[in-house]
Design a protein around this motif. Sequence first.
Motif, PDB file in Angstrom:
ATOM      1  N   SER A  26      20.804  67.383  54.837  1.00  0.00           N
ATOM      2  CA  SER A  26      21.804  66.467  55.381  1.00  0.00           C
ATOM      3  C   SER A  26      21.362  66.048  56.780  1.00  0.00           C
ATOM      4  CB  SER A  26      23.178  67.141  55.430  1.00  0.00           C
ATOM      5  OG  SER A  26      23.155  68.278  56.265  1.00  0.00           O
ATOM      6  N   VAL A  27      21.878  64.926  57.232  1.00  0.00           N
ATOM      7  CA  VAL A  27      21.482  64.394  58.539  1.00  0.00           C
ATOM      8  C   VAL A  27      22.695  64.396  59.461  1.00  0.00           C
ATOM      9  CG1 VAL A  27      20.525  62.435  59.802  1.00  0.00           C
ATOM     10  CG2 VAL A  27      19.741  62.919  57.459  1.00  0.00           C
ATOM     11  N   ARG A  28      22.609  65.166  60.515  1.00  0.00           N
ATOM     12  CA  ARG A  28      23.673  65.182  61.512  1.00  0.00           C
ATOM     13  C   ARG A  28      23.484  64.017  62.469  1.00  0.00           C
ATOM     14  NH1 ARG A  28      24.522  71.598  63.172  1.00  0.00           N
ATOM     15  NH2 ARG A  28      25.233  72.277  61.098  1.00  0.00           N
ATOM     16  N   LYS A  29      24.557  63.254  62.685  1.00  0.00           N
ATOM     17  CA  LYS A  29      24.492  62.030  63.481  1.00  0.00           C
ATOM     18  C   LYS A  29      25.383  62.118  64.713  1.00  0.00           C
ATOM     19  CE  LYS A  29      23.714  59.240  59.312  1.00  0.00           C
ATOM     20  NZ  LYS A  29      24.214  58.117  58.482  1.00  0.00           N
ATOM     21  N   GLU A  30      25.026  61.345  65.720  1.00  0.00           N
ATOM     22  CA  GLU A  30      25.827  61.285  66.945  1.00  0.00           C
ATOM     23  C   GLU A  30      27.163  60.615  66.638  1.00  0.00           C
ATOM     24  OE1 GLU A  30      27.250  60.951  70.973  1.00  0.00           O
ATOM     25  OE2 GLU A  30      27.033  59.245  69.594  1.00  0.00           O
ATOM     26  N   TRP A  31      28.242  61.151  67.223  1.00  0.00           N
ATOM     27  CA  TRP A  31      29.596  60.713  66.923  1.00  0.00           C
ATOM     28  C   TRP A  31      29.750  59.193  66.978  1.00  0.00           C
ATOM     29  CZ3 TRP A  31      33.816  62.465  64.726  1.00  0.00           C
ATOM     30  CH2 TRP A  31      35.043  61.865  64.977  1.00  0.00           C
ATOM     31  N   ARG A  32      29.170  58.567  67.968  1.00  0.00           N
ATOM     32  CA  ARG A  32      29.363  57.129  68.161  1.00  0.00           C
ATOM     33  C   ARG A  32      28.650  56.272  67.128  1.00  0.00           C
ATOM     34  NH1 ARG A  32      29.118  58.364  74.526  1.00  0.00           N
ATOM     35  NH2 ARG A  32      27.823  60.021  73.633  1.00  0.00           N
ATOM     36  N   THR A  33      27.747  56.871  66.370  1.00  0.00           N
ATOM     37  CA  THR A  33      27.061  56.107  65.317  1.00  0.00           C
ATOM     38  C   THR A  33      27.796  56.179  63.993  1.00  0.00           C
ATOM     39  OG1 THR A  33      25.648  57.929  64.520  1.00  0.00           O
ATOM     40  CG2 THR A  33      24.861  56.650  66.425  1.00  0.00           C
ATOM     41  N   LEU A  34      28.828  57.010  63.901  1.00  0.00           N
ATOM     42  CA  LEU A  34      29.613  57.107  62.675  1.00  0.00           C
ATOM     43  C   LEU A  34      30.545  55.903  62.546  1.00  0.00           C
ATOM     44  CD1 LEU A  34      30.724  60.864  62.727  1.00  0.00           C
ATOM     45  CD2 LEU A  34      28.669  59.879  61.701  1.00  0.00           C
ATOM     46  N   THR A  35      30.861  55.538  61.318  1.00  0.00           N
ATOM     47  CA  THR A  35      31.846  54.496  61.098  1.00  0.00           C
ATOM     48  C   THR A  35      33.234  55.035  61.425  1.00  0.00           C
ATOM     49  OG1 THR A  35      32.279  55.090  58.799  1.00  0.00           O
ATOM     50  CG2 THR A  35      30.420  53.581  59.227  1.00  0.00           C
TER      51      THR A  35
END
Length: 356
Positions: A26-35
Amino acid sequence: MLAGIGFTLFVAARVLLAASTCTDPSVRKEWRTLTKDERAEWIGAVKCLSELPHDSALTPSVHPDDIAPLNTSSSYYDDIVYMHMDLNHLIHFTGLFLPFHRWYVQVYEYALKERCGFKGASPYWNWAKDAPNFFNSTFFQDFDPISGFGGWGNLLNDAQVPNGAFSDFKLSYPSYHTLRRNFTLQPYIGQDPTLFTEPYLYANTSFTQSEVDKMVSGFVGDYKGFQTYLEAFEGAHSSVHLIMGGDLGGTCPSTAPPDCTPGPTFSANEPLFWMHHAMVDKVWFDWQNANPANADIFYGGSVQMIDNGTIYNKYPNGGPPMLSLDSVIPADGMFQESTIEAVINTTTGLLCYIYD
């Protein structure tokens, strides 16, 4: 929502499969890049945990004298917080700091998925983006009641967060209260000068991008040096906690009894805790992958040595007995225990994730 036995079986299965190959991390993403929908899903699952009842599986093992007693009327979210409270002296300024919190964020993700239907990966908060103007960062200006973290607390109301999805987030420790945040730019004034050597330091100068770059590119083959710098009393990890004040900063709420001890024990009250420690984990992940000499190495002691600067400088990440990759990460009955080796790499052992 699944029954507790289903969650236990799920975690046990993860342990049994620990030796399997991670083929689709899985890929953990920075909060601001989430929809917006992805943010709402994570927040909804966090709040779901806070609405579930206490789990009798929680079995405190340390019983330090600086925390509140176990409250069986609390929520399942509170139970996960209480683990951090009970184990606090074992998991900070010891070799367990990085492995424990990597494991802690992961089992928290399991709980979000198995108990509350979360489908995504744990997000992280890149606080280096906010460091230059922390108080006014747009990160704290998302007041959406479903998908926003909300802003700073109301200082006329015990620093309770007045807006965003967590404005009604109730917590049991150290006493019943609503989530709090209190911007504190200089949190080190008045602390032990042997441990806090720059008491007038602005906390946001400790977690800038240049500081992150210094950590990731430096300390080649030096696990002890890397952890010491990241976890330093005035380093990035501590500074993010303390600049936030309130729950993440470990300040006692107005409802707390007179003997409430401030500190990091109940900092997991703040939902930002999970994204903060995912960022701490990302810095470790990036350092591990920056040089082959950093990959899968470990060093640290099991006993916290922070009574004064002299002993701390000798044992900044714990004194003897020394830990090893075979050492067990304590779980207080809430989750299946793991070894350090099982979480030393995010794509082997118990884990299967990377960062974007």
